[in-house]
Write an enzyme that holds these catalytic residues in place. Structure first.
Site, PDB file in Angstrom:
ATOM      1  N   ASP A 241     -87.868   5.086  -5.653  1.00 10.35           N
ATOM      2  CA  ASP A 241     -88.587   3.920  -6.324  1.00 10.35           C
ATOM      3  C   ASP A 241     -88.361   2.756  -5.377  1.00 10.35           C
ATOM      4  O   ASP A 241     -87.339   2.783  -4.729  1.00 10.35           O
ATOM      5  CB  ASP A 241     -87.851   3.644  -7.501  1.00 10.35           C
ATOM      6  CG  ASP A 241     -88.422   4.616  -8.668  1.00 10.35           C
ATOM      7  OD1 ASP A 241     -89.544   5.167  -8.526  1.00 10.35           O
ATOM      8  OD2 ASP A 241     -87.857   4.204  -9.866  1.00 10.35           O
TER       9      ASP A 241
ATOM     10  N   TYR B  24     -95.293  -0.452 -11.546  1.00  7.24           N
ATOM     11  CA  TYR B  24     -94.076  -0.426 -11.633  1.00  7.24           C
ATOM     12  C   TYR B  24     -93.494  -1.295 -12.754  1.00  7.24           C
ATOM     13  O   TYR B  24     -93.899  -2.503 -12.205  1.00  7.24           O
ATOM     14  CB  TYR B  24     -93.346  -0.652 -10.036  1.00  7.24           C
ATOM     15  CG  TYR B  24     -92.056  -0.211  -9.930  1.00  7.24           C
ATOM     16  CD1 TYR B  24     -91.624   0.996  -9.929  1.00  7.24           C
ATOM     17  CD2 TYR B  24     -91.296  -1.407  -9.757  1.00  7.24           C
ATOM     18  CE1 TYR B  24     -90.261   1.205  -9.854  1.00  7.24           C
ATOM     19  CE2 TYR B  24     -89.860  -1.174  -9.595  1.00  7.24           C
ATOM     20  CZ  TYR B  24     -89.334   0.224  -9.693  1.00  7.24           C
ATOM     21  OH  TYR B  24     -88.170   0.359  -9.495  1.00  7.24           O
TER      22      TYR B  24
ATOM     23  N   GLU C 187     -87.523  10.433  -6.027  1.00  7.41           N
ATOM     24  CA  GLU C 187     -86.310   9.955  -6.944  1.00  7.41           C
ATOM     25  C   GLU C 187     -85.883  11.116  -8.120  1.00  7.41           C
ATOM     26  O   GLU C 187     -84.798  11.260  -8.111  1.00  7.41           O
ATOM     27  CB  GLU C 187     -86.614   8.820  -7.361  1.00  7.41           C
ATOM     28  CG  GLU C 187     -85.319   8.217  -8.250  1.00  7.41           C
ATOM     29  CD  GLU C 187     -85.292   6.588  -8.187  1.00  7.41           C
ATOM     30  OE1 GLU C 187     -84.937   6.053  -9.250  1.00  7.41           O
ATOM     31  OE2 GLU C 187     -85.850   5.671  -7.460  1.00  7.41           O
TER      32      GLU C 187
END
Length: 792
Positions: A110, A327, A9
């Site tokens: 992600d 995360y 990303e």
């Protein structure tokens, strides 16, 4: 040579993949070795084309008006364009996706809806057909990356996620582009103070969120305080002294609103003998609070440290990039069963001060496996520390504070419940009843993880005494009872009333939302849900997503719909007028301020993700709603004409701070409306476009994304260079005068954002002649500039 292409990303993520896989070679926008090529997206490289691209402008004109609307491209007709500032990196991805060397592609963005979308946009535009796999991980540790590479998901497994990402983008475009233009053409004006249009921005999530704030303000304005009286009595028993509060056993929640009645009760009981008619003692437990999801983390950090929602997300993202936490963009407070064997490693990573003593004791307990910890998860599990040891002294203070919250919450679930001795006494005097409550801590259990004054905070947010739902007033009541010891009286004991007191009180209006309160209200589509376990069960029908709600609040502040006063949010006149207009004059548009309706759209989007609802069906419902509202606006115009709303107030210091903060981290606002406002900052997608380092609190200001690697560009003494220079990025634009002019910081920002500076006046040619021009990129990656004399 046959190689595997991994698309991350952002550059920081790509570097972590490279470190884990032993990839050390570097190219212009990628990393490589004989087995892998690793490149990155720098957030969204593409954006949806503006409505004018679908219009016959010669027929409908360039001026905003209802006659140009609606513009509703079919699902397969939406077009995306390459952003000018990220074109070079797109070309890098395109090159490798088409390369004959690449035999397999791995999407490593992600692991969420927006991360999947920014990859899918590029994949679809390039038209790549190579075998595709999905890397799905919840932390950037070497262990997690290698495990994820060994358990790659097939590309087909995330087709629903891609469809939902497109559904979110297309729906926001339909609502935002059409209704912002429609509402502005009727209710907008020209702001003579700011010298720009007063745009009436409408968004699928933004507008119902504004409605929550406006309606709360109306409740406060319409509130009529009611006076009531509380009677408390002091009693003397053989075993000791205690106090009790009057209540009506036939109507437990009855309030005394008549002073004469209160005085009569006080007079009847003053100095009278009494009797204990009930005396109960029992042990009750208090379980550790649930692990953090992003919303509960934001609420706690806001309450403890005064952080805004946007700030918490920024700090959490930086901690994730540093491999300190898992995360952060998660709406789940549980861990999956397959993590049970791994939890001791997460615990051992915390074995340092100030946690070492707690970790050592936690290791004497078994791994937590109860349903408050191990349960069904959504896309990502709760936020916990990773298996990497964090050097706390190297973290900026704000990041260290946030990490401490996460670390202690994780430690707490290893410990047993706290135990209390709870006492309740009911005393009767002159046929009136008084209740006394006491609560003594017997065993601190999980509370030993917290300092004494901090132990109340997690308790107030979540946990359940003996499994029962606890409301706010119950929490306050328990805190008042804390450490209140009552004498060991028994049923039937005689007592003497020594004092009776009447306190006059009044009911309080509802409180204005703080950012934390608003996040919880958005999560539950306006419903007040205090119990965290129930809150976890009712996810999926809220306003926006856990990752996008902070940006929605920031957008409302920046667009002048709300303002922040200390910790609370209040609507401006502009915001209030908009909601009043929709609620009272535009019944079809009322769905825009219905939290339940918007929550249902979010739920339907989740069904698209699961493959249970076709994207075309979802979009048809969106299109029908937009058409009804546009038709209603036409009818309004015919009946009332144009009626401008109030303009936004002057920007406060808080608004200016929000605007500055939002330049650091670009999260999806789920509202595309401000793309139509030429003077407003565009909402650019779901991720940090200038890399992970942009989230850091300290250090030089990042002026924009580096054209070479995507990290932030900073100002130095002799030029503007990439902050990633230590890792080898050589991008720099020197401050050497160009025809007598030195590039300013503002001009550099414009270059990085738009690809050109504003018009610069007063350049001097070699012959001494003065001229005006813009500076544009000749070779962005190498910092080379050239003049542009067409200033349009």
């Amino acid at each position: 040579m046959e190689r595997i292409l991994i698309i991350a990303e952002k550059p920081a993520q790509a570097r972590e993949y490279a470190a884990a896989l032993g990839v050390k070679g570097k190219g212009q926008g990628w990393l490589e070795n004989d087995q892998y090529v690793i490149t990155w997206c720098i957030g969204h490289l593409l954006e949806l084309e503006r409505p004018e691209g679908y219009m016959d402008l010669e027929h409908v004109g360039k001026r905003w008006s209802l006659k140009r609307l609606p513009v509703l491209p079919a699902v397969d007709s939406f077009r995306r364009t390459i952003k000018s500032q990220t074109r070079q990196q797109f070309q890098v991805l395109q090159k490798w996706l088409k390369s004959s060397e690449i035999t397999q592609v791995i999407c490593g963005t992600d692991a969420d809806r927006e991360g999947q979308l920014l990859f899918q946009e590029v994949w679809d535009l390039v038209g790549c057909t190579k075998p595709l796999s999905r890397l799905w991980i919840s932390s950037l540790t070497r262990e997690a990356i290698l495990e994820g590479m060994n358990q790659l998901r097939p590309g087909q497994a995330v087709e629903g996620l891609s469809a939902a990402g497109n559904g979110r983008a297309f729906a926001d475009w339909d609502f935002g582009m059409n209704l912002t233009e429609g509402f502005t053409s009727l209710f907008g004006s020209f702001d003579t103070v700011r010298k720009k249009p007063n745009v009436v921005s409408i968004g699928r999530v933004q507008t119902p969120t504004l409605a929550l704030i406006v309606r709360r303000e109306w409740e406060i304005e319409q509130f009529v305080a009611e006076t009531y009286f509380e009677i408390s009595a002091a009693f003397s028993a053989e075993q000791g002294q205690y106090t009790g509060r009057w209540f009506d056993p036939a109507q437990e929640n009855r309030r005394l609103t008549d002073r004469e009645t209160a005085e009569h009760i006080a007079a009847r009981t003053q100095g009278q003998p009494g009797k204990i008619i009930r005396a109960e003692q029992k042990k009750v437990s208090e379980a550790p609070p649930l692990l953090f999801d992003l919303t509960s983390l934001t609420v706690t950090a806001s309450r403890r440290f005064g952080f805004s929602a946007e700030k918490v997300l920024e700090l959490a993202q930086s901690l994730y990039d540093k491999k300190a936490i898992t995360y952060p963009r998660t709406d789940c407070a549980y861990l999956p069963a397959d993590m049970i064997p791994k939890l001791p490693a997460h615990l051992k990573a915390l074995r340092q001060e100030p946690y070492q003593e707690n970790v050592d004791e936690a290791m004497t307990y078994s791994v937590p496996q109860n349903k408050r910890v191990i349960n069904t998860i959504t896309a990502h599990h709760a936020i916990i520390p990773t298996t990497e040891t964090v050097h706390l002294n190297k973290l900026p203070e704000a990041e260290r504070q946030l990490f401490d919250l996460i670390a202690r919450r994780f430690l707490a679930v290893w410990f047993p419940p706290a135990w209390y001795q709870q006492t309740e006494i009911v005393t009767e005097a002159a046929q009136e009843h008084f209740r006394s409550k006491g609560r003594i801590l017997l065993s601190s259990g999980w509370k030993m993880v917290y300092d004494f004054e901090d132990a109340q905070d997690p308790q107030a947010e979540s946990s359940g005494t003996t499994g029962k739902t606890r409301r706010k007033n119950k929490n306050r009541e328990n805190q008042q009872e804390e450490n209140t010891e009552l004498p060991a009286v028994s049923q039937g004991d005689s007592v003497q009333t020594t004092e009776v007191r009447i306190d006059e009180k009044s009911t309080k209006p509802p409180k204005r939302f703080t950012q934390g309160d608003l996040l919880k209200a958005m999560e539950s589509a306006g419903k007040q849900i205090e119990d965290d376990v129930l809150r976890q069960q009712l996810k999926g029908k809220g306003l926006g997503t856990v990752a996008t709600r902070p940006a929605i609040i920031e957008n409302l502040l920046q667009r002048g719909y709300i303002r922040q006063e200390q910790k609370t949010l209040r609507p401006t006149e502009k915001g209030t007028q908009l909601i009043s207009l929709i609620q009272n004059r535009l019944p079809h548009a009322a769905l825009l301020i219905s939290a339940e309706m918007t929550g249902q759209l979010e739920y339907d989007l989740a069904q698209v993700e699961k493959g249970e609802l076709a994207l075309e069906k979802y979009m048809s419902e969106v299109e029908e709603a937009v058409i009804r509202i546009i038709n209603e606006l036409r009818a309004y115009e015919q009946k009332y004409g144009k009626t401008p709303l109030a303009q936004a107030p002057a920007r406060s210091a808080r608004s200016a701070e929000s605007a500055k903060s939002s330049k650091k981290v670009h999260t999806s606002s789920e509202d595309q409306s401000d793309q139509t406002d030429k003077s407003a900052k565009k909402t650019k997608g779901a991720k940090e476009e200038n890399g992970s380092s942009a989230a850091r609190e300290s250090g030089p200001e990042k002026l924009g994304p580096c054209p070479r690697c995507g990290e932030g560009v900073i100002e130095g003494n002799k030029g503007y260079g990439c902050s990633n220079w230590k890792s080898g990025c050589g991008f720099v634009v020197w401050k050497t005068p160009i025809c007598g002019k030195t590039l300013s910081q503002a001009q550099m920002k414009s270059l990085l954002k738009k690809g050109k500076t504003p018009l610069i006046k007063g350049f001097k040619s070699k012959s001494g002649k003065s001229f005006n021009a813009c500076l544009v990129w000749e070779d962005a990656a190498n910092g080379k500039l050239k003049f542009a004399f067409n200033h349009d």
